[in-house]
Design a protein around this motif. Structure first.
Motif, mmCIF file in Angstrom:
data_model
loop_
_atom_site.group_PDB
_atom_site.id
_atom_site.type_symbol
_atom_site.label_atom_id
_atom_site.label_comp_id
_atom_site.label_asym_id
_atom_site.label_seq_id
_atom_site.Cartn_x
_atom_site.Cartn_y
_atom_site.Cartn_z
ATOM 1 N N ILE A 178 0.837 -1.191 0.000
ATOM 2 C CA ILE A 178 0.000 0.000 0.000
ATOM 3 C C ILE A 178 0.878 1.249 0.000
ATOM 4 C CG2 ILE A 178 -1.672 1.336 1.326
ATOM 5 C CD1 ILE A 178 -2.824 -1.036 -0.180
ATOM 6 N N ASP A 179 1.967 1.224 0.751
ATOM 7 C CA ASP A 179 2.907 2.348 0.728
ATOM 8 C C ASP A 179 3.433 2.572 -0.686
ATOM 9 O OD1 ASP A 179 2.645 2.758 3.437
ATOM 10 O OD2 ASP A 179 4.510 1.723 3.975
ATOM 11 N N ALA A 180 3.821 1.493 -1.352
ATOM 12 C CA ALA A 180 4.358 1.609 -2.702
ATOM 13 C C ALA A 180 3.300 2.108 -3.674
ATOM 14 C CB ALA A 180 4.916 0.263 -3.158
ATOM 15 N N LEU A 181 2.074 1.619 -3.508
ATOM 16 C CA LEU A 181 1.003 2.022 -4.411
ATOM 17 C C LEU A 181 0.672 3.502 -4.243
ATOM 18 C CD1 LEU A 181 -1.136 1.240 -6.501
ATOM 19 C CD2 LEU A 181 -2.665 0.698 -4.602
ATOM 20 N N THR A 182 0.537 3.947 -3.013
ATOM 21 C CA THR A 182 0.196 5.356 -2.803
ATOM 22 C C THR A 182 1.330 6.268 -3.264
ATOM 23 O OG1 THR A 182 0.893 5.194 -0.483
ATOM 24 C CG2 THR A 182 -1.445 4.892 -0.954
ATOM 25 N N ALA A 183 2.570 5.815 -3.129
ATOM 26 C CA ALA A 183 3.699 6.592 -3.650
ATOM 27 C C ALA A 183 3.652 6.659 -5.174
ATOM 28 C CB ALA A 183 5.018 5.970 -3.187
ATOM 29 N N LEU A 184 3.197 5.587 -5.807
ATOM 30 C CA LEU A 184 3.073 5.571 -7.265
ATOM 31 C C LEU A 184 2.004 6.550 -7.743
ATOM 32 C CD1 LEU A 184 3.711 4.206 -10.037
ATOM 33 C CD2 LEU A 184 1.896 2.560 -9.483
ATOM 34 N N VAL A 185 0.910 6.630 -6.999
ATOM 35 C CA VAL A 185 -0.223 7.471 -7.409
ATOM 36 C C VAL A 185 0.041 8.942 -7.157
ATOM 37 C CG1 VAL A 185 -2.624 8.038 -6.879
ATOM 38 C CG2 VAL A 185 -1.930 5.645 -7.121
ATOM 39 N N ALA A 186 0.578 9.256 -6.001
ATOM 40 C CA ALA A 186 0.692 10.656 -5.574
ATOM 41 C C ALA A 186 1.553 11.463 -6.537
ATOM 42 C CB ALA A 186 1.273 10.720 -4.163
ATOM 43 N N GLY A 187 0.940 12.445 -7.157
ATOM 44 C CA GLY A 187 1.664 13.344 -8.049
ATOM 45 C C GLY A 187 2.118 12.739 -9.356
ATOM 46 N N ASN A 188 1.674 11.542 -9.679
ATOM 47 C CA ASN A 188 2.113 10.882 -10.915
ATOM 48 C C ASN A 188 1.363 11.465 -12.106
ATOM 49 O OD1 ASN A 188 2.636 9.163 -13.088
ATOM 50 N ND2 ASN A 188 2.621 7.316 -11.830
ATOM 51 N N GLU A 189 2.078 12.207 -12.932
ATOM 52 C CA GLU A 189 1.481 12.777 -14.138
ATOM 53 C C GLU A 189 2.153 12.257 -15.395
ATOM 54 O OE1 GLU A 189 1.554 17.011 -13.775
ATOM 55 O OE2 GLU A 189 0.163 17.042 -12.075
ATOM 56 N N THR A 190 2.925 11.191 -15.250
ATOM 57 C CA THR A 190 3.666 10.658 -16.394
ATOM 58 C C THR A 190 3.088 9.350 -16.920
ATOM 59 O OG1 THR A 190 5.224 9.562 -14.893
ATOM 60 C CG2 THR A 190 5.828 11.750 -15.674
ATOM 61 N N THR A 191 2.586 8.518 -16.031
ATOM 62 C CA THR A 191 2.037 7.227 -16.464
ATOM 63 C C THR A 191 0.710 7.433 -17.186
ATOM 64 O OG1 THR A 191 3.069 6.083 -14.603
ATOM 65 C CG2 THR A 191 1.234 4.968 -15.672
ATOM 66 N N SER A 192 0.490 6.677 -18.239
ATOM 67 C CA SER A 192 -0.808 6.676 -18.915
ATOM 68 C C SER A 192 -1.910 6.454 -17.889
ATOM 69 C CB SER A 192 -0.838 5.549 -19.954
ATOM 70 O OG SER A 192 -2.134 5.030 -20.132
ATOM 71 N N PRO A 193 -2.978 7.269 -17.909
ATOM 72 C CA PRO A 193 -4.048 7.094 -16.917
ATOM 73 C C PRO A 193 -4.622 5.682 -16.892
ATOM 74 C CG PRO A 193 -4.339 9.166 -18.063
ATOM 75 C CD PRO A 193 -3.224 8.446 -18.758
ATOM 76 N N MET A 194 -4.800 5.082 -18.076
ATOM 77 C CA MET A 194 -5.382 3.746 -18.110
ATOM 78 C C MET A 194 -4.420 2.718 -17.513
ATOM 79 S SD MET A 194 -7.247 1.710 -21.280
ATOM 80 C CE MET A 194 -6.927 3.130 -22.306
ATOM 81 N N LEU A 195 -3.146 2.873 -17.792
ATOM 82 C CA LEU A 195 -2.164 1.945 -17.235
ATOM 83 C C LEU A 195 -2.088 2.111 -15.716
ATOM 84 C CD1 LEU A 195 0.023 -0.169 -17.755
ATOM 85 C CD2 LEU A 195 1.645 1.704 -18.159
ATOM 86 N N LEU A 196 -2.090 3.341 -15.247
ATOM 87 C CA LEU A 196 -2.058 3.582 -13.810
ATOM 88 C C LEU A 196 -3.296 3.009 -13.131
ATOM 89 C CD1 LEU A 196 -0.637 4.910 -11.390
ATOM 90 C CD2 LEU A 196 -1.874 7.018 -11.938
ATOM 91 N N ALA A 197 -4.463 3.239 -13.723
ATOM 92 C CA ALA A 197 -5.707 2.711 -13.152
ATOM 93 C C ALA A 197 -5.681 1.191 -13.088
ATOM 94 C CB ALA A 197 -6.899 3.185 -13.976
ATOM 95 N N ALA A 198 -5.151 0.568 -14.124
ATOM 96 C CA ALA A 198 -5.083 -0.896 -14.156
ATOM 97 C C ALA A 198 -4.229 -1.426 -13.013
ATOM 98 C CB ALA A 198 -4.529 -1.366 -15.501
ATOM 99 N N ILE A 199 -3.110 -0.759 -12.748
ATOM 100 C CA ILE A 199 -2.219 -1.218 -11.680
ATOM 101 C C ILE A 199 -2.827 -0.940 -10.306
ATOM 102 C CG2 ILE A 199 0.046 -0.917 -10.634
ATOM 103 C CD1 ILE A 199 -0.055 -2.517 -13.313
ATOM 104 N N VAL A 200 -3.450 0.217 -10.138
ATOM 105 C CA VAL A 200 -4.153 0.500 -8.879
ATOM 106 C C VAL A 200 -5.178 -0.588 -8.592
ATOM 107 C CG1 VAL A 200 -5.832 2.064 -7.818
ATOM 108 C CG2 VAL A 200 -3.784 2.991 -8.915
ATOM 109 N N HIS A 201 -5.966 -0.906 -9.602
ATOM 110 C CA HIS A 201 -7.027 -1.908 -9.476
ATOM 111 C C HIS A 201 -6.440 -3.261 -9.081
ATOM 112 C CE1 HIS A 201 -11.000 -3.412 -11.463
ATOM 113 N NE2 HIS A 201 -10.645 -4.207 -10.478
ATOM 114 N N ALA A 202 -5.446 -3.708 -9.837
ATOM 115 C CA ALA A 202 -4.901 -5.046 -9.611
ATOM 116 C C ALA A 202 -4.170 -5.157 -8.279
ATOM 117 C CB ALA A 202 -3.975 -5.417 -10.764
ATOM 118 N N GLU A 203 -3.432 -4.119 -7.909
ATOM 119 C CA GLU A 203 -2.730 -4.158 -6.623
ATOM 120 C C GLU A 203 -3.718 -4.284 -5.464
ATOM 121 O OE1 GLU A 203 0.704 -3.866 -5.380
ATOM 122 O OE2 GLU A 203 0.788 -4.901 -7.303
ATOM 123 N N LEU A 204 -4.792 -3.510 -5.517
ATOM 124 C CA LEU A 204 -5.773 -3.563 -4.431
ATOM 125 C C LEU A 204 -6.536 -4.881 -4.421
ATOM 126 C CD1 LEU A 204 -7.036 0.111 -4.552
ATOM 127 C CD2 LEU A 204 -5.630 -0.935 -2.766
#
Length: 245
Positions: free
Chosen positions: A129-155
């Protein structure tokens, strides 16, 4: 330019083309005529269908019309409805304080399902969860769909919360799409896409949990397919709204 931490996933076979195809389907759906004057009706219907689909994926499936009529009192369904109604108020906070948003999503989803002391409190998976929230916070470089997919799968993999953790995972993924401008009005019913391919959804999420390249690819291919199906659902809802306007 900041480095995209998820860029290596784009090198997996067929992933980049699948993202592009899903993007094209979403772009086409967003041009539907119903959104010009009936956007509110469309958004409300998409929210309802997405909440019902998400509850169904937690094993609490009900007929859409029964939920619409207000006759379903199942607390998981009611929690999913609260979650999807509350997403708009969490969009701005998500990229700044994702951990706080996840806790709020769980409070909305799990009220009357888990003990009050467990609401909003992750019980497992602290490091991920620490790693995931660090990935999300302020991330404006990853494709939104790719980021959403990883958020979904990690959780889904960690299931850090008691009770309907999958509802939280799917809502967080939707927030990732909304907050980054991919779907600013929350119109893409990806949850309906997941539900329509539930065996694949379960299999792909289990494959992701293995951490192998093939597992990651399987999940990302499924996720993009579900987003494309969510775009198709938007078109169907828009057609229905126009037919009754």
């Amino acid at each position: 330019m900041p480095t995209d931490p998820l860029a290596p996933l784009l090198e997996l076979a067929d992933v980049a083309p699948a993202l592009a195809e899903a993007q094209a389907r979403v772009d086409a759906a967003m041009r539907h005529r119903a959104l010009r004057r009936q956007g509110g009706r469309v958004a409300a219907e998409i929210s309802l269908r997405s909440a019902v689909a998400s509850a169904g994926l937690e094993g609490h499936g009900y007929d859409l019309e029964d939920v619409r009529a207000g006759t379903v009192t199942d607390p998981v369904v009611q929690g999913a409805l609260r979650v999807y109604e509350g997403l708009g108020g969490l969009v701005d906070l998500w990229p700044r304080a994702p951990r706080q948003v996840l806790a709020r999503l769980h409070v909305l989803a799990a009220r009357d399902v888990v003990p009050p002391a467990d609401l909003g409190r992750p019980l497992t998976g602290a490091d991920r969860i620490d790693a995931l929230t660090a990935l999300v916070a302020g991330n404006e470089t990853t494709s939104p769909m790719l980021l959403a997919a990883i958020v979904h799968a990690e959780l889904l993999t960690v299931r850090p919360f008691a009770g309907p953790a999958g509802v939280v995972a799917r809502a967080a993924a939707r927030l990732a799409l909304i907050a980054r401008g991919f779907d600013p009005r929350g119109l893409v019913a990806a949850e309906v896409g997941h539900a329509s391919r539930e065996p694949e959804y379960v299999g792909a999420s289990n494959a992701y949990a293995t951490g192998t390249p093939d597992g990651l690819r399987s999940w990302l291919r499924h996720y993009t397919t579900a987003v494309g199906a969510g775009a198709d659902e938007l078109v169907a809802v828009g057609d229905g709204v126009l037919a009754t306007a």
